[in-house]
Scaffold this motif. Sequence first.
Motif: not given
Length: 420
Positions: A85-94, A194-197, A367-373
């Motif tokens: 869902l997050g992948i689709r969200y970022s694609k849509t947002a971009a 650029e960030v969403e991509t 700045d984006v330094i990483g992603y939550m996990g």
Amino acid sequence: MHGAYHKGIALYVLVTIMTGSFVVVRGAETPPEIKTAIEKKRQEEQELGNQIKAVQGALETTAGEKQTLQRELTQINSNVKQLDLGIRYSKTAAEKLGYEIQDTQYTIEESEERIEIRKKDIAEMLRQVQQKDYSEGPLMSILKGKSLTDAVGEIQALIEFQENFSQEIRELQGYTVELDQHLKTAEEKKHQKEVETENFKNKKVILDQTKQYQQQLLAQTKNKEQIYQNSLTELKKKQDQIDIEIARLESEARKDINISALPKVDTGPLMMPAQGRLTQGYGATPFALRSYASKRHNGIDIAAPIGTPIYAASDGRVVGVADQDLYCRKGAYGKFVAITHYNGLTTLYAHLSLWKVSEGQEVKKGDVIGYMGSTGFSTGSHLHFTVYATPTFKIAPAAKSCGPKMPFGGDLNPFDYLAK
């Protein structure tokens, strides 16, 4: 005769000015299909966001349940769904941002046209003034025998000319400020796109890693609960040993904290490093008293969907990047990033699914330094965030079998330094 002539010229200039003032710009309007596309993407983005929140809510509901193999597999499946869902969200947002950039570009062109028209109007006004002979003032006109009515008419025409000239200048200034704002908006949206991509690409990487871990877990446990429970028993012993060792080192380091060398409390030098829900505070929290051998939590926890961006809390230099799961899986911080700032503070970002910086790299606040996990000692996707006094901070081997890089130091209450 001469008075009527001068009055006619003045009125001609005034008509020219006012005609220019009411020019309507129509050539730069945003096409309706772009407006429609923006609204469609906005609705898609909102729907995907709601689905992501629903999955996150279900994950948080089961967070306190007993650890079982089935529960962890279910959690992984939910993470896979959330990432998809997050992948689709970022694609849509971009895509939405792409349309918004086009919309802003039309607005920029409209502002540029307005500015050009105002410049031409002002140039025409100045040309008319240069052509007109104002060497004789109204008083001299009266002394030369012109009628008082003609002189007053000329004075009124000049006043109106001056007022309209000032209005043209004010409008030109206003359109220039407006154009500057539109240009800034366009740059901001380009950066967001650029960030969403980048988020789109990175979430795909995280998804692949999550699926790989799922296969590893099934292979290690042979899908049998007893094997899984036995591994949990051994894991708990290892987690307790690491926790006690780190707590001992940090207890000593806190004695060396020089408060006077740190930013003043409640001045907000750090930004919140992630969006999400606070799930654990600092110190002797109820969860720490119940779950940690040290009975203490050296930071704060922020929960959000796996793949949520993590931001640098302030300008600084990356001083540590590592994956402790290579040495002590689920034993400590997992994948982490440490940043030393220029204000006497160092920050730690732990349990990441992916980092996007390297040691020695300079970063800016936000700045984006990483992603939550959920790597390391973690029961669900979240960010563990610790603030240290820089002079006390170290990265060194500090716990047996947990690799060459363990971050520790004199920890501080993050809420004392986070912007409210």
